[in-house]
Scaffold this motif. Structure first.
Motif, short mmCIF file in Angstrom:
data_model
loop_
_atom_site.label_atom_id
_atom_site.label_comp_id
_atom_site.label_asym_id
_atom_site.label_seq_id
_atom_site.Cartn_x
_atom_site.Cartn_y
_atom_site.Cartn_z
N ILE A 183 -19.02 -32.47 33.93
CA ILE A 183 -17.62 -32.02 34.49
C ILE A 183 -17.01 -31.02 34.05
CG2 ILE A 183 -17.17 -34.49 34.73
CD1 ILE A 183 -15.67 -34.46 32.14
N GLU A 184 -17.78 -30.19 33.02
CA GLU A 184 -17.20 -29.01 32.36
C GLU A 184 -18.35 -28.11 31.99
OE1 GLU A 184 -13.80 -27.15 29.23
OE2 GLU A 184 -13.93 -29.39 29.71
N LEU A 185 -18.44 -26.86 32.35
CA LEU A 185 -19.68 -25.72 31.95
C LEU A 185 -18.80 -24.63 31.98
CD1 LEU A 185 -22.72 -25.89 31.50
CD2 LEU A 185 -22.77 -25.10 33.95
N PRO A 186 -18.12 -24.16 30.74
CA PRO A 186 -17.54 -23.04 30.57
C PRO A 186 -18.29 -21.88 30.05
CG PRO A 186 -17.36 -24.19 28.44
CD PRO A 186 -18.29 -24.98 29.34
N ARG A 192 -19.68 -30.46 29.09
CA ARG A 192 -18.68 -31.81 28.88
C ARG A 192 -19.50 -32.86 29.90
NH1 ARG A 192 -14.21 -32.65 26.20
NH2 ARG A 192 -13.45 -30.60 26.15
N LYS A 247 -19.25 -36.44 31.79
CA LYS A 247 -18.25 -37.37 32.20
C LYS A 247 -18.09 -38.61 31.05
CE LYS A 247 -16.28 -39.75 36.13
NZ LYS A 247 -16.01 -40.08 37.68
N ILE A 272 -19.80 -34.28 24.65
CA ILE A 272 -19.31 -33.29 24.52
C ILE A 272 -20.45 -32.29 23.60
CG2 ILE A 272 -17.71 -31.53 23.17
CD1 ILE A 272 -15.80 -33.88 23.56
N VAL A 285 -22.06 -27.54 37.34
CA VAL A 285 -20.94 -28.46 37.13
C VAL A 285 -21.11 -29.38 38.56
CG1 VAL A 285 -18.33 -28.99 37.43
CG2 VAL A 285 -19.34 -26.81 36.26
#
Length: 455
Positions: free
Chosen positions: A81-84, A99, A101, A193, A209
């Motif tokens: 859900i998150e790939l910065p 990150r 889910k 995480i 993502v």
């Protein structure tokens, strides 16, 4: 009659042409030493034997790879859900990478927490039952000692007390089990995480993502990304079994990268494999190689180290003549490993050393008898090939046997046979390989061969 004259004239032309060709052949043959008993001098090229530093090299080719590269895989499964980060970014230790889910793992925590509360309630019930059974047991024990109750009643109260004690211990262990499951669920939630384990550059990003990834619980997990120290690159090459014995850890090398032609970088051998990589095993084309790792010692990829301020500070100190390459994994490279160096040794150009067969030669201090067995003429002597050079002395080529040492791309070390200052024959190739013999008269014509080489 006219036909007869015409035939005669043609015959004369043919004869005249043959005479001219024979004359030209005689002139050429005489000049080349093919006629006249071989007394004509042979044109050769020479050079002076000098002291030189020779460095023996082992050449190989391979690929550039980071010396340290970490492959990141998730420990839990789920949806990203998150790939910065993106490929090529520089990350620091502890920085968020991915990150996953967490809904399933949060629900598992709630479920395990409820189970823990239930087990704690059962533990309190077991504690109360244990206290009641203990009280009854103590009373019956006193009554039994005064013989106020039967032995059967006393045994029943004692048995019930032991059973409640075991039930209480079981309830306590259930609480401990639920607490462990809760801790495991919390750890799984934390594993959704994923943070960077060290400073480095994202050398490969394999997910996006929204993708679902597989954790390491049951099988090897999905590869997420790779973190590499891009300022610590190495070349992985394969060295043949005939050359690997000359390579040692710590040997210096010159590295040429295809992406940067006409530039040479410095390197150091850091690892040599003990196990061989064999291709074509069992065939005539079998090749045995050993993997060698060579660290790139020349500073590189400074734009992939630290933050931008540090890079600009380092770059501002560089002069215009300095060059900092930017290597990428997988680039092709060729290396010349400098395995051994001999300083100030007698050396000659490699082409000056040739091979001659000494078999069947009669020593100078002996005479051949005419009464030898005739059958000896039918015996074919075994080859006795030796390395020799030809030295020019008093206008003649003198053959000298030599022992050689290490060599580089152009020169070879001479251990014995000649001394510095002598004049050795270096060309032409055809003359050295076949045409030149011991005692032949020679004509040194270095200018002629130099002009031919330049043309």
């Amino acid at each position: 009659m006219s036909k007869s004259k015409s035939s005669t004239k043609k015959l004369l032309y043919v004869v005249a042409g043959l005479v001219i060709l024979i004359g030209l052949g005689a002139v050429v043959g005489k000049s080349m030493g093919w006629m006249g008993g071989g007394t004509a001098a042979k044109d050769v090229e020479t050079t002076e034997v000098k002291l030189k530093t020779i460095t023996e090299i082992v050449s190989a080719s391979g690929k550039l790879q980071p010396e340290v590269e970490i492959t990141m895989r998730p420990e839990v499964s789920g949806e990203i859900i998150e790939l910065p980060v993106k490929e090529g970014d520089y990350v620091k230790e502890g920085e968020l990478l991915v990150r996953i889910k967490p809904d399933i793992y949060q629900a598992r925590i709630d479920e395990t927490n409820a189970m823990l509360l239930t087990q704690k309630a059962r533990l309190e019930q077991a504690r109360a039952s244990l206290l009641e059974a203990e009280s009854v047991y103590e009373q019956n024990k006193k009554l039994y000692e005064r013989e106020a109750i039967s032995k059967t009643e006393f045994v029943q109260s004692e048995t019930n007390y032991e059973a409640q004690k075991a039930n209480f211990n079981a309830a306590k262990y259930q609480v401990q089990s639920s607490e462990a499951q809760l801790e495991q669920a919390k750890e799984e939630l934390q594993k959704t995480i994923i943070r960077s384990p060290r400073d480095g550059t994202i050398s490969k990003l394999a997910v996006e993502v929204g993708e679902r990834v597989l954790g390491n619980t049951q099988s090897i997990g999905t590869e997420l990304l790779r973190i590499a120290k891009m300022d610590q690159m190495e070349v992985q090459v394969e060295v043949n079994e005939n050359d690997i014995v000359n390579v040692s850890v710590g040997d210096t090398s010159n590295i040429e990268v295809d992406a940067y032609p006409e530039r040479v970088f410095k390197g150091v051998v850091t690892e040599i494999a003990n196990s061989a990589e064999i291709s074509g095993e069992g065939t005539n084309e079998q090749v045995t190689n050993y993997e060698v790792k060579i660290r790139v010692a020349t500073p590189h990829n400074l734009d992939m180290v630290g933050d931008g301020e540090m890079v600009r500070e380092e770059s501002s100190e560089m002069t215009e003549d300095e060059f900092v390459p930017s290597f990428k994994p997988g680039m092709s490279a060729a290396v010349d490993v400098q395995t051994e160096t001999a300083r100030n040794v007698i050396s000659v150009p490699i082409q000056a050393v040739t091979v001659r067969d000494f078999a069947g030669e009669t020593p100078a201090d002996t005479t051949q008898s005419d009464t030898t067995d005739v059958d000896q003429d039918l015996v074919v002597p075994e080859e006795d090939m030796r390395k020799v050079v030809f030295v020019v002395e008093d206008g003649k080529a003198v053959r000298k046997e030599v022992k050689t040492g290490i060599s580089d791309n152009t020169h070879i070390q001479i251990l014995s046979g000649i001394e510095a200052g002598e004049e050795v024959v270096t060309g032409s190739y055809r003359m050295l390989s076949q045409g030149l013999s011991d005692g032949d008269e020679v004509n040194v014509n270095n200018n002629r061969f130099g002009q031919m080489a330049s043309n």
